[in-house]
Design a protein around this motif. Structure first.
Motif, mmCIF file in Angstrom:
data_model
loop_
_atom_site.group_PDB
_atom_site.id
_atom_site.type_symbol
_atom_site.label_atom_id
_atom_site.label_comp_id
_atom_site.label_asym_id
_atom_site.label_seq_id
_atom_site.Cartn_x
_atom_site.Cartn_y
_atom_site.Cartn_z
ATOM 1 N N SER A 105 0.990 -1.327 0.153
ATOM 2 C CA SER A 105 0.106 0.046 0.072
ATOM 3 C C SER A 105 0.852 1.196 0.046
ATOM 4 N N ILE A 106 0.247 2.407 -0.635
ATOM 5 C CA ILE A 106 1.157 3.520 -0.591
ATOM 6 C C ILE A 106 0.167 4.625 -0.259
ATOM 7 N N ASP A 107 0.531 5.391 0.510
ATOM 8 C CA ASP A 107 -0.074 6.630 0.951
ATOM 9 C C ASP A 107 0.098 7.975 0.189
ATOM 10 N N ALA A 108 -0.790 8.787 0.113
ATOM 11 C CA ALA A 108 -0.493 10.203 -0.376
ATOM 12 C C ALA A 108 0.672 10.921 0.533
ATOM 13 N N GLY A 109 1.560 11.714 -0.194
ATOM 14 C CA GLY A 109 2.463 12.261 0.725
ATOM 15 C C GLY A 109 3.683 11.650 1.015
ATOM 16 N N SER A 110 3.902 10.159 1.125
ATOM 17 C CA SER A 110 4.853 9.287 1.714
ATOM 18 C C SER A 110 5.896 8.842 0.703
ATOM 19 N N GLN A 111 7.007 8.853 0.916
ATOM 20 C CA GLN A 111 8.044 8.459 0.219
ATOM 21 C C GLN A 111 8.122 6.653 0.059
ATOM 22 N N LEU A 112 7.509 6.061 1.243
ATOM 23 C CA LEU A 112 7.566 4.871 1.381
ATOM 24 C C LEU A 112 6.273 3.863 1.141
ATOM 25 N N ASN A 113 6.351 2.607 0.838
ATOM 26 C CA ASN A 113 5.238 1.809 0.847
ATOM 27 C C ASN A 113 5.244 0.952 2.171
#
Length: 376
Positions: free
Chosen positions: A244-252
């Motif tokens: 999963s990937i979130d808005a604003g994050s560099q990490l999964n």
């Protein structure tokens, strides 16, 4: 009589004012020393307890302090029913945020995450957010001279979604103004994929066979990649990887579930591909479960930083097989969870190794001190 009339009017007015007070509140508390800008997850069951008549197609989330709307997403995790309410919040260190749920048309959402299966490019699965993009390779690529094993990075310097545009252009190895794919995976785990680690060797289990999209934006995209059974040092292993990937994050966020019969635990490695330069810009912390690497400059393409964080610590750390490896243990049929991702210096936000390594350390601290959420 006249005084009684005025008293009744006053009481009615008080009741009216009271009725207008917020009844459905979500409180978000930041107990950490960092200002936070991230997604929080609110149990939908808790929302229904305080607001049983809520209309999923017609409600707003209002910041009480500013009276402005917050973006949100209804997370279903691949099912038909809402499981969680995802909220994108910005909250200062050591402070609280009060949010009100109310009836009304929400602002149109801005898509900040997206992912899809790419049959036109030999079964790639690609995904992105407003910071960075990634892909994993499918079975159709196996046996070709293009095949690679790990997680690929597509760097970008725009908040727009670029995956579809780049596959249409096809020449995504050239920067057309918003970034490119110059990252080299090869026979490594790339930017943080995971594989069994047995007999001092990384065992690649092949490319994924099938997929399932669980949620697809606007604030979180999540999916599963399912792999065929394969053999690693004589052990038959199957794995499902949930990313999963979130808005604003560099990490999964990655949750890998391995099934195997020969033993109860399986050593596994997360790998970051390293380049040929002798001096390696690396930060690791086995006790904290951190491995991170700032690559050398790649000509005009710039520099990519990669990193990973294990939730279960400590880990072992090794540098071999052209990669930086973090080694942990997976239990049969239980998810092993970690975070992995990348940043590009030409995006202008994280421009050197000092900033990248700090981002990874701070991210780890935030994982230890999650935002506190209450519904009342």
């Amino acid at each position: 009589m006249r005084s009684t009339f005025f008293i009744l009017c006053f009481l009615c007015l008080c009741v009216g004012v009271s009725a207008q007070k917020p009844k459905h509140l979500i409180t978000v508390e930041n107990t950490s020393k960092f200002n936070r800008s991230e997604l929080v997850r609110v149990s939908w069951a808790d929302v229904l307890k305080v607001y049983p008549t809520i209309d999923t197609a017609n409600f707003q989330v209002i910041n009480k302090a500013t009276a402005g709307q917050l973006p949100y997403q209804l997370e279903k995790l691949g099912g038909a029913e809402v499981r969680f309410l995802l909220l994108q919040v910005a909250i200062k260190a050591k402070s609280k945020l009060e949010l009100q749920l109310s009836k009304g048309k929400p602002n149109p959402p801005v898509t900040k995450t997206y992912g899809r299966y790419v049959p036109e490019r030999k079964d790639d699965f690609a995904w992105e957010n407003d910071k960075i993009a990634f892909r994993m390779y499918g079975k159709a690529l196996e046996g070709t001279n293009e095949n690679a094993h790990g997680m690929d990075v597509w760097v970008k310097r725009t908040s727009d979604m670029v995956i579809n545009k780049r596959y249409k252009v096809d020449n995504y190895h050239k920067d057309h103004g918003d970034g490119l794919d110059y990252y080299s995976v090869g026979t490594t785990l790339g930017a943080g994929d995971m594989a069994p680690y047995l007999a001092d060797t990384v065992w690649y289990l092949g490319n994924y066979r099938s997929y399932k999209v669980l949620d697809n934006g606007p604030l979180r995209t999540s999916f599963q990649l399912i792999y065929d059974e394969a053999s690693a040092n004589g052990i038959k292993i199957k794995v499902t990887k949930q990313i999963s990937i979130d808005a604003g994050s560099q990490l999964n966020k990655v949750e890998n579930t391995y099934s195997f019969n020969e033993q109860t635990a399986l050593p596994v490695a997360v790998g970051l591909a390293t380049r040929k330069e002798e001096k390696k810009d690396v930060f690791t912390d086995a006790k904290a479960g951190i491995l991170s690497y700032w690559e050398p400059v790649h000509g005009a393409d710039g520099i990519t930083g990669v990193g990973a964080i294990f939730l279960k610590t400590p880990i072992q750390i090794k540098q071999k097989h052209n990669q930086l490896l973090g080694i942990g243990v997976a239990k049969a049929n239980q998810p092993i969870i970690y975070y992995t991702g990348a940043a590009w210096n030409k995006a202008g936000e994280i421009t050197d190794s000092v900033q990248w390594f700090k981002y990874i350390r701070d991210f780890n601290e935030k994982l230890k001190r999650p935002l506190r959420v209450k519904v009342k």
